[in-house]
Design an enzyme around this catalytic site. Structure first.
Site, PDB file in Angstrom:
ATOM      1  N   GLY A  40      24.314   1.234  20.781  1.00 28.81           N
ATOM      2  CA  GLY A  40      24.763   0.648  19.527  1.00 28.81           C
ATOM      3  C   GLY A  40      25.622   1.561  18.678  1.00 28.81           C
ATOM      4  N   GLY A 145      22.260  -5.163  14.376  1.00 30.38           N
ATOM      5  CA  GLY A 145      22.789  -4.090  13.562  1.00 30.38           C
ATOM      6  C   GLY A 145      23.742  -4.497  12.459  1.00 30.38           C
ATOM      7  N   SER A 146      24.718  -3.612  12.194  1.00 30.67           N
ATOM      8  CA  SER A 146      25.634  -3.824  11.080  1.00 30.67           C
ATOM      9  C   SER A 146      27.025  -3.349  11.434  1.00 30.67           C
ATOM     10  CB  SER A 146      25.134  -3.063   9.844  1.00 30.67           C
ATOM     11  OG  SER A 146      25.063  -1.663  10.104  1.00 30.67           O
ATOM     12  N   GLY A 186      30.824   8.654   3.879  1.00 30.09           N
ATOM     13  CA  GLY A 186      32.027   9.231   3.313  1.00 30.09           C
ATOM     14  C   GLY A 186      31.922  10.729   3.109  1.00 30.09           C
ATOM     15  N   GLU A 204      34.474   7.070  -6.186  1.00 30.26           N
ATOM     16  CA  GLU A 204      33.181   6.400  -6.189  1.00 30.26           C
ATOM     17  C   GLU A 204      33.046   5.508  -7.427  1.00 30.26           C
ATOM     18  OE1 GLU A 204      29.681   4.779  -5.990  1.00 30.26           O
ATOM     19  OE2 GLU A 204      30.411   5.925  -4.275  1.00 30.26           O
ATOM     20  N   MET A 319      19.461   0.786   5.635  1.00 30.09           N
ATOM     21  CA  MET A 319      20.108   0.752   6.944  1.00 30.09           C
ATOM     22  C   MET A 319      20.056   2.146   7.566  1.00 30.09           C
ATOM     23  SD  MET A 319      23.375  -1.787   6.419  1.00 30.09           S
ATOM     24  CE  MET A 319      23.148  -3.562   6.193  1.00 30.09           C
ATOM     25  N   ALA A 321      18.706   4.372  11.189  1.00 38.10           N
ATOM     26  CA  ALA A 321      18.319   4.250  12.591  1.00 38.10           C
ATOM     27  C   ALA A 321      16.815   4.393  12.780  1.00 38.10           C
ATOM     28  CB  ALA A 321      19.054   5.303  13.421  1.00 38.10           C
ATOM     29  N   HIS A 322      16.210   5.355  12.081  1.00 42.30           N
ATOM     30  CA  HIS A 322      14.775   5.566  12.288  1.00 42.30           C
ATOM     31  C   HIS A 322      13.937   4.448  11.686  1.00 42.30           C
ATOM     32  CE1 HIS A 322      16.312   7.997   8.913  1.00 42.30           C
ATOM     33  NE2 HIS A 322      15.181   7.767   8.291  1.00 42.30           N
ATOM     34  N   HIS A 445       6.102  32.929   6.970  1.00 37.95           N
ATOM     35  CA  HIS A 445       7.068  33.727   6.201  1.00 37.95           C
ATOM     36  C   HIS A 445       7.858  34.620   7.157  1.00 37.95           C
ATOM     37  CE1 HIS A 445       8.761  36.141   2.970  1.00 37.95           C
ATOM     38  NE2 HIS A 445       8.408  37.223   3.671  1.00 37.95           N
TER      39      HIS A 445
END
Length: 467
Positions: A40, A145-146, A186, A204, A319, A321-322, A445
């Protein structure tokens, strides 16, 4: 006509994971993919190729600072974009091949073509040559999906006015890349080409970048990316995107009504994504699509047709994947009679710029809006020995906890390896940890993860140890 217990339409992370889990649970499973490769958007033109380019460009950027580590590199350091893109494709091919291997291993039948409903139990597969094969599906999982969204007045020519798909295979480094949209896609692709020498401007509409994340993360990422040379035009509404030869002109209006004009040789349109159900013929199966183009589902991800389910970008929610993968497993286990669950509040979000940005749970803005009494603790990466040792001192970890119970409500971080560190935050919140619980865990550490412990200490009201 071949018959299957489960037919999955779409082979992205949600689809192929759903198919694997169904097969593992003993169901005869098939998967339909319209492209010649599996995986996909994520594997082919999304998550994986973008991370490959981010990694390559990061190496190039780090090379410019090797002298700080006492490593002297003689001769000019040059970018071979063609080879970089070729390596990206090799990573994609190997990953997609891995999905094919998993299909074979789990005895999942793979059909290449466009899947569409004839009715609730019959799926037609239209192949590249125009032929149609029909299969019977006791249950179907929609995982289509998209696709990238755009603005109505923008004509994407896929040459100079492009989407993320084209940005992943450019043949030259842009002189000036104008990015429309200050979200994840983006910013990630913008940073790739910024590192390689492009001037990058981000326009934006909202008053800040990554507007869905905690405001403190947005502020810090803006500061860091500006320092790297990226320019931002927030609170700007795009009015026009036009091409003349090799020049793309972007006009945008700010909050005062003033028009700015930006000229570049490429413009990346990254204003989000839309659910993809084109050609699915959902109505023939009794599957309802909302006004927003999403497949409507109940809490079990079941559509208005009882034997058809939908997951991932094509349904409500983030949206990611996981998120799609988790939903794929949920549906498979539900079909097997199990009682799986998913906590959508604990789906982490990540921006793979450098520094990386990651978050899980509620933002400070959301808690204030809901009237929740909370306390906050934070710790800067610059106070970590590990961060200083690797020169990755930008960023911080911020923990929000309930003022009365001390239960952690949200963890937000920006810094090196934040994409990996967020898993600790998810684990803690899954088990409803308090800030004190995290503060009392021993963290190795020197590590970047110590910032989480220190932020937790600060959130409890105790003082962090190293600041």
């Amino acid at each position: 006509m071949s018959s299957f217990d489960v037919v999955v339409i779409g082979s992205g992370p949600g689809g192929y994971v759903a198919a694997i889990r169904c097969a593992q649970l003993g169901m005869k499973t098939a998967i339909i993919e319209k492209y010649s490769t599996l995986g996909g958007t994520c594997l082919n033109v999304g998550c994986i190729p973008s991370k490959a380019l981010l990694a390559s460009s990061h190496h190039y950027e780090e090379l410019q600072h090797f002298a700080d580590h006492g490593i002297e590199v003689s001769g000019d350091v040059k970018v071979n974009l063609e080879k970089m893109i070729a390596r990206k494709q090799a990573v994609v091919d190997q990953t997609a091949g891995g999905v094919k291997f998993l299909m074979d291993k789990n005895k999942i039948t793979v059909f290449e073509g466009v899947g569409s409903f004839e009715n609730a139990t019959t799926v037609a597969i239209t192949k590249a040559d125009g032929s149609v094969e029909k299969i019977e599906a006791k249950n179907t999982i929609i995982a289509t999906g998209s696709k990238p969204s755009s603005l109505p007045f923008i004509k994407i020519d896929k040459e100079r006015i492009i989407t993320s798909t084209e940005a992943l295979k450019l043949t030259e480094v842009p002189k000036h890349l104008v990015v429309i949209g200050g979200g994840v896609i983006g910013l990630e692709l913008g940073q790739v080409y910024l590192r390689l020498g492009a001037q990058v401007s981000v326009v934006e509409f909202m008053d800040r970048i990554i507007p869905g994340m905690d405001g403190a993360l947005s502020k810090e990422l803006t500061k860091v990316l500006k320092k790297q040379g990226m320019k931002f035009y927030t609170s700007h509404k795009v009015q026009a995107v036009e091409r003349a030869g090799d020049t793309v002109t972007v006009k945008a209006e700010n909050a005062k009504g003033e028009i700015i004009t930006l000229e570049g040789d490429y413009s990346l349109i990254s204003v989000g994504r839309r659910p993809y159900t084109d050609g699915l013929n959902a109505d023939k199966a009794g599957v309802k699509i909302s006004d927003r183009g999403q497949v409507e589902v109940n809490d079990h991800l079941q559509t208005t047709a009882s034997n058809i389910f939908a997951i991932g970008d094509v349904v409500r929610g983030v949206m990611l994947a996981h998120k799609a993968e988790e939903e794929g497993v949920i549906v498979a286990e539900y079909l097997a009679g199990q009682k799986p669950h998913i906590d959508y509040n604990l789906i982490p979000g990540v921006v793979y710029t450098w520094p990386e940005v990651a978050a899980v749970g509620k933002t400070e803005e959301q808690l204030k809006e809901a009237g929740v009494d909370f306390k906050s603790g934070s710790f800067p990466f610059k106070a970590l020995g590990r961060a200083r040792a690797s020169s990755d001192i930008e960023g911080f970890v911020k923990i929000l906890a309930d003022a009365k119970t001390d239960e952690v409500l949200g963890i937000h971080m920006i810094g090196a390896r934040a994409a990996d560190l967020i898993a600790e935050a998810v684990t803690a919140m899954e088990f409803r940890a308090s800030a004190e619980d995290i503060s009392r865990m021993s963290h190795a550490h020197p590590t970047f993860a110590e910032a989480i412990k220190e932020a937790a200490l600060d959130a409890t009201g105790k003082r962090a140890l190293h600041i």
